[in-house]
Design a protein around this motif. Sequence first.
Motif, PDB file in Angstrom:
ATOM      1  N   MET A   1       0.834  -1.178   0.000  1.00 62.27           N
ATOM      2  CA  MET A   1       0.000   0.000   0.000  1.00 62.27           C
ATOM      3  C   MET A   1       0.884   1.248   0.000  1.00 62.27           C
ATOM      4  N   LYS A   2       0.491   2.236  -0.797  1.00 64.50           N
ATOM      5  CA  LYS A   2       1.257   3.482  -0.900  1.00 64.50           C
ATOM      6  C   LYS A   2       0.977   4.375   0.303  1.00 64.50           C
ATOM      7  N   HIS A   3       2.043   4.959   0.849  1.00 64.22           N
ATOM      8  CA  HIS A   3       1.924   5.891   1.962  1.00 64.22           C
ATOM      9  C   HIS A   3       2.686   7.165   1.625  1.00 64.22           C
ATOM     10  N   THR A   4       2.085   8.300   1.967  1.00 65.10           N
ATOM     11  CA  THR A   4       2.734   9.592   1.796  1.00 65.10           C
ATOM     12  C   THR A   4       3.058  10.136   3.179  1.00 65.10           C
ATOM     13  N   LEU A   5       4.341  10.332   3.436  1.00 69.43           N
ATOM     14  CA  LEU A   5       4.790  10.838   4.729  1.00 69.43           C
ATOM     15  C   LEU A   5       5.220  12.284   4.591  1.00 69.43           C
ATOM     16  N   SER A   6       4.819  13.105   5.545  1.00 69.27           N
ATOM     17  CA  SER A   6       5.265  14.482   5.626  1.00 69.27           C
ATOM     18  C   SER A   6       6.190  14.566   6.830  1.00 69.27           C
ATOM     19  N   VAL A   7       7.418  14.995   6.590  1.00 69.28           N
ATOM     20  CA  VAL A   7       8.428  15.019   7.649  1.00 69.28           C
ATOM     21  C   VAL A   7       8.960  16.444   7.791  1.00 69.28           C
ATOM     22  N   LEU A   8       8.775  17.029   8.970  1.00 73.16           N
ATOM     23  CA  LEU A   8       9.392  18.321   9.277  1.00 73.16           C
ATOM     24  C   LEU A   8      10.739  18.043   9.896  1.00 73.16           C
ATOM     25  N   THR A  47       8.445  15.628   1.720  1.00 77.53           N
ATOM     26  CA  THR A  47       7.315  14.775   1.357  1.00 77.53           C
ATOM     27  C   THR A  47       7.892  13.537   0.710  1.00 77.53           C
ATOM     28  N   LEU A  48       7.541  12.388   1.260  1.00 72.43           N
ATOM     29  CA  LEU A  48       8.146  11.136   0.843  1.00 72.43           C
ATOM     30  C   LEU A  48       7.048  10.121   0.558  1.00 72.43           C
ATOM     31  N   VAL A  49       7.138   9.431  -0.568  1.00 68.01           N
ATOM     32  CA  VAL A  49       6.171   8.394  -0.913  1.00 68.01           C
ATOM     33  C   VAL A  49       6.895   7.057  -0.898  1.00 68.01           C
ATOM     34  N   THR A  50       6.334   6.102  -0.179  1.00 70.11           N
ATOM     35  CA  THR A  50       6.895   4.759  -0.086  1.00 70.11           C
ATOM     36  C   THR A  50       5.749   3.753  -0.050  1.00 70.11           C
ATOM     37  N   ARG A  51       6.077   2.505  -0.124  1.00 70.21           N
ATOM     38  CA  ARG A  51       5.064   1.447  -0.072  1.00 70.21           C
ATOM     39  C   ARG A  51       5.387   0.482   1.051  1.00 70.21           C
ATOM     40  N   GLY A  52       4.339  -0.032   1.663  1.00 62.09           N
ATOM     41  CA  GLY A  52       4.506  -1.025   2.715  1.00 62.09           C
ATOM     42  C   GLY A  52       3.220  -1.193   3.486  1.00 62.09           C
ATOM     43  N   ASP A  53       3.133  -2.295   4.218  1.00 61.76           N
ATOM     44  CA  ASP A  53       1.948  -2.484   5.053  1.00 61.76           C
ATOM     45  C   ASP A  53       2.073  -1.600   6.293  1.00 61.76           C
ATOM     46  N   ASN A  54       1.040  -1.611   7.116  1.00 57.75           N
ATOM     47  CA  ASN A  54       1.011  -0.708   8.277  1.00 57.75           C
ATOM     48  C   ASN A  54       2.164  -0.938   9.242  1.00 57.75           C
ATOM     49  N   SER A  55       2.594  -2.190   9.412  1.00 56.60           N
ATOM     50  CA  SER A  55       3.688  -2.448  10.354  1.00 56.60           C
ATOM     51  C   SER A  55       5.011  -1.893   9.817  1.00 56.60           C
ATOM     52  N   ILE A  57       5.305   0.735   7.764  1.00 53.05           N
ATOM     53  CA  ILE A  57       5.213   2.201   7.866  1.00 53.05           C
ATOM     54  C   ILE A  57       5.396   2.635   9.312  1.00 53.05           C
ATOM     55  N   GLU A  58       4.856   1.874  10.247  1.00 50.87           N
ATOM     56  CA  GLU A  58       5.035   2.187  11.668  1.00 50.87           C
ATOM     57  C   GLU A  58       6.523   2.105  12.037  1.00 50.87           C
ATOM     58  N   GLN A  59       7.213   1.094  11.526  1.00 50.99           N
ATOM     59  CA  GLN A  59       8.644   0.947  11.780  1.00 50.99           C
ATOM     60  C   GLN A  59       9.423   2.122  11.186  1.00 50.99           C
ATOM     61  N   ILE A  60       9.089   2.503   9.947  1.00 49.18           N
ATOM     62  CA  ILE A  60       9.753   3.640   9.299  1.00 49.18           C
ATOM     63  C   ILE A  60       9.541   4.910  10.125  1.00 49.18           C
ATOM     64  N   THR A  61       8.300   5.143  10.550  1.00 51.95           N
ATOM     65  CA  THR A  61       7.961   6.341  11.326  1.00 51.95           C
ATOM     66  C   THR A  61       8.750   6.377  12.637  1.00 51.95           C
ATOM     67  N   LYS A  62       8.819   5.249  13.328  1.00 52.60           N
ATOM     68  CA  LYS A  62       9.573   5.200  14.587  1.00 52.60           C
ATOM     69  C   LYS A  62      11.052   5.473  14.358  1.00 52.60           C
ATOM     70  N   GLN A  63      11.612   4.914  13.290  1.00 48.11           N
ATOM     71  CA  GLN A  63      13.020   5.131  12.987  1.00 48.11           C
ATOM     72  C   GLN A  63      13.292   6.592  12.623  1.00 48.11           C
ATOM     73  N   LEU A  64      12.367   7.202  11.868  1.00 46.76           N
ATOM     74  CA  LEU A  64      12.519   8.619  11.525  1.00 46.76           C
ATOM     75  C   LEU A  64      12.502   9.488  12.781  1.00 46.76           C
ATOM     76  N   HIS A  65      11.593   9.179  13.719  1.00 41.84           N
ATOM     77  CA  HIS A  65      11.520   9.954  14.964  1.00 41.84           C
ATOM     78  C   HIS A  65      12.820   9.887  15.760  1.00 41.84           C
ATOM     79  N   LYS A  66      13.583   8.806  15.612  1.00 39.38           N
ATOM     80  CA  LYS A  66      14.838   8.657  16.348  1.00 39.38           C
ATOM     81  C   LYS A  66      15.950   9.550  15.806  1.00 39.38           C
ATOM     82  N   LEU A  67      15.808  10.004  14.568  1.00 43.22           N
ATOM     83  CA  LEU A  67      16.824  10.890  14.005  1.00 43.22           C
ATOM     84  C   LEU A  67      16.762  12.243  14.708  1.00 43.22           C
TER      85      LEU A  67
END
Length: 161
Positions: A1-8, A47-55, A57-67
């Motif tokens: 599934m496609k996800h669009t992430l907005s990262v400040l 603005t970043l577009v990637t694909r993946g299931d919810n788990s 995307i959740e992993q990507i989001t958590k890793q981004l927050h650690k930066l």
Amino acid sequence: MKHTLSVLLQNKPGVLSRVTGLFSGRGFNIESLCVAETLDPGISCLTLVTRGDNSIIEQITKQLHKLIDVIKVTDISEKEYVEREMVLIRIKAESQTRAEVLRVIDIFRGKVVDVSSRSYAVEVTGSASKIQALIDLLKPIGIKEIVRTGTIAMARASKNK
């Protein structure tokens, strides 16, 4: 599934490299990436577009927050949002196809931004599906070159804002 992430994130050298390194280091693909300053020149919006299931995307989001330089990560594909992409296309425009090219560009609310004796360069903005539909129509005429921005997106305002 496609996800669009907005990262400040902080607008500092190396921050974008760390974000993309996070993706490549974990084997995730980035389909589209666009980054620019916000109203605050010290902060950028990626603005970043990637694909993946919810788990994933959740992993990507958590890793981004650690930066360290990441301020906020939002999966805006979970909300209603507006997305746009811009494309510049150089199209063959021989005397017998010029009128057809102009009609197609007009239908897609594009504009000619450069003209030569054998080609038009056109600019069109819209959703990724609109851009793809335009490309599909222009391929038989003869596309010489394409440059795309990638997706930019913004969550729609709630009724209270």
